[in-house]
Design a protein around this motif. Sequence first.
Motif, short mmCIF file in Angstrom:
data_model
loop_
_atom_site.label_atom_id
_atom_site.label_comp_id
_atom_site.label_asym_id
_atom_site.label_seq_id
_atom_site.Cartn_x
_atom_site.Cartn_y
_atom_site.Cartn_z
N GLU A 37 0.93 -1.17 -0.02
CA GLU A 37 0.05 -0.12 0.02
C GLU A 37 0.81 1.18 0.10
O GLU A 37 1.85 1.22 0.56
CB GLU A 37 -0.95 -0.10 1.28
N HIS A 38 0.40 2.10 -0.81
CA HIS A 38 1.24 3.42 -0.85
C HIS A 38 0.31 4.70 -1.09
O HIS A 38 -0.75 4.59 -1.54
CB HIS A 38 2.44 3.40 -1.78
N GLU A 39 0.50 5.80 -0.03
CA GLU A 39 0.02 6.98 -0.15
C GLU A 39 0.81 8.19 -0.83
O GLU A 39 1.93 8.00 -0.74
CB GLU A 39 -0.54 7.38 1.13
N LYS A 40 -0.11 8.93 -1.40
CA LYS A 40 0.75 10.13 -1.90
C LYS A 40 -0.16 11.47 -1.99
O LYS A 40 -1.32 11.23 -1.78
CB LYS A 40 1.41 9.92 -3.58
N GLN A 98 -4.87 12.34 0.63
CA GLN A 98 -4.05 11.58 0.32
C GLN A 98 -4.62 10.31 -0.54
O GLN A 98 -5.48 9.81 -0.04
CB GLN A 98 -3.11 11.02 1.39
N PHE A 99 -3.97 10.04 -1.63
CA PHE A 99 -4.55 9.18 -2.59
C PHE A 99 -3.56 7.85 -2.41
O PHE A 99 -2.25 7.71 -2.67
CB PHE A 99 -4.15 9.67 -4.10
N GLU A 100 -4.34 6.70 -1.91
CA GLU A 100 -3.89 5.62 -1.80
C GLU A 100 -4.37 4.28 -2.87
O GLU A 100 -5.36 4.03 -2.70
CB GLU A 100 -4.04 5.05 -0.20
N LEU A 101 -3.08 3.64 -3.17
CA LEU A 101 -3.41 2.41 -3.65
C LEU A 101 -3.19 1.10 -2.77
O LEU A 101 -2.09 1.16 -1.92
CB LEU A 101 -2.26 2.32 -4.77
N SER A 102 -4.00 0.67 -2.42
CA SER A 102 -3.91 -0.79 -1.74
C SER A 102 -4.04 -1.94 -2.82
O SER A 102 -5.03 -2.61 -3.26
CB SER A 102 -5.06 -1.05 -0.77
N GLY A 103 -2.63 -2.47 -2.93
CA GLY A 103 -2.68 -3.36 -4.02
C GLY A 103 -3.11 -4.86 -3.79
O GLY A 103 -3.51 -5.31 -2.53
N MET A 134 1.24 13.99 -8.17
CA MET A 134 1.21 13.40 -6.88
C MET A 134 2.53 13.33 -6.60
O MET A 134 3.55 13.17 -7.27
CB MET A 134 0.38 12.04 -7.09
N LEU A 135 2.81 13.44 -5.36
CA LEU A 135 4.16 13.52 -4.66
C LEU A 135 4.30 12.49 -3.64
O LEU A 135 3.18 12.31 -2.58
CB LEU A 135 4.47 14.90 -4.23
N GLY A 136 5.42 11.75 -3.36
CA GLY A 136 5.44 10.58 -2.44
C GLY A 136 6.56 11.41 -1.29
O GLY A 136 7.64 11.35 -1.60
N LEU A 137 6.00 11.82 -0.35
CA LEU A 137 6.84 12.32 1.06
C LEU A 137 6.13 11.76 2.27
O LEU A 137 4.86 11.38 2.07
CB LEU A 137 7.06 13.82 1.15
N GLY A 138 6.90 11.93 3.51
CA GLY A 138 6.06 11.33 4.61
C GLY A 138 5.39 12.31 5.15
O GLY A 138 4.35 11.90 5.95
N PHE A 139 5.86 13.67 4.89
CA PHE A 139 4.69 14.64 5.54
C PHE A 139 4.44 15.87 4.42
O PHE A 139 5.59 16.12 3.49
CB PHE A 139 5.65 15.32 6.80
N ASN A 140 3.47 16.62 4.40
CA ASN A 140 3.23 17.48 3.64
C ASN A 140 4.39 18.76 3.69
O ASN A 140 4.46 19.28 4.64
CB ASN A 140 1.86 18.18 3.63
N PRO A 141 5.04 18.92 2.84
CA PRO A 141 6.20 19.96 2.90
C PRO A 141 5.79 21.52 2.87
O PRO A 141 6.85 22.10 3.11
CB PRO A 141 6.98 19.60 1.78
#
Length: 455
Positions: A37-40, A98-103, A134-141
Amino acid sequence: MSAPPKSRGEPVTSRRQLVEYLEQGCKPAAEWRIGTEHEKFAFRTADYRPLPYEGPGGIGEVLQAFVDRFGWEPLYEGDNVIALQKGMANISLEPGGQFELSGAPLSTIHQTCAEVTEHLCQVKEIGQDLGFGMLGLGFNPLWRREDIPWMPKGRYKIMREYMPKRGNLGIDMMTRTCTVQVNLDFSSEADMVKKFRVSLALQPVATALFANSPFTEGKPNGFQTFRSHIWTDTDPDRTGDLPFVFEDGFGFERYVDYALQVPMYFAYRDGKYLDASGQDFRRFLEGKLPVLPGEQPLLTDWNDHLTTLFPEVRLKRYMEMRGADGGPWKRLCALPALWVGLLYEGSALDAAWDLVKDWTHEERAMLRRDVPRLGLDTPFRGATLATVARQVVAIAKEGLRLRGRKAGMGDDETHFLEPLARIAETGVTPAGELLAKYHGAWNGNVEKVYDEYAY
């Protein structure tokens, strides 16, 4: 998070049924799968602002584009599309969009990476037409709490009102963080226990390797992974590194007892979320839940409750590795590679356990406390965590080699670990890379991260 639950299932009248529910996750090694699973963060390319749900180019329109172009099935809450499903994969929304794909549960990392690639290609195609990235980071910058639009999901309204009662950063967790995680299987209670202990002990290593959230509202925040720090001030009832997992006698029953003592958020009936925040699931078993007087819980209620626990490793009918920041394309494949390499091959699991089995509770607690700020530079046993990280990556690589799962060109899964091997060897975390650019070529302009790191 998941799509809306269904208010049905077998009635639950005893604690034993809850234990059996977890026990039913046991499966032979031949049936073990990998669910990534990943969020962005979704943002408008014109001004980098987060996407609202409503309006042209909003999240609702984005979801509809996935339906129209790529055959995803919409899932509704009221009149709003709030998730998509295709086969065993789904797309869902975190509270701040946050947009998440749960594979889907897949057999190899090769398949996982193909799934991630297909999804991000779809994201890019739709984004070019609708004007978002869409951007992959741990926290909104860049953006403040008040700049983040909330998604129209009933469970989030309940959580939004309850979170500030239990911690200072729960709203930030909901709206301004992104993660990548992998869900893995176990064969027996003993196998679950060993994997749980290894993965809990080593979660700070993964946290450091994937540390990727050094900015808050346009400035450095003093952390390698602010996302990880946020979990330490979200809700002490349902977060943490679960010291009881390392105690004699730990198993499914002990985890059920832990879950039962965590206050509920909600119950779901007839398409509506009922506010049960702070209430006791044990009383639900007795038919004494105030919002559903006289009703027994259903197994779906238990499953929903398990999703509202947020420890560093979470047990359902599988195990979730929850310690990593979101990141770029290659690291989305590297996380499942790391944990599959450590946990899915017997000798690698033994080697990982040998590495951590004499770590004390105080040492594990220290790592959980200090890694968010110091990352791989965290002092540990006369060296730094980078030394441990190199050992861990080497064990995972050997585990993947012994698994021997090859793609069409004959390559095994070990190459998916290359980004982590470089990080461990150099000691430069993703956050360190971003900070070097901020203080150098970016000249203090955090907006550059959207230009250089968007998918």
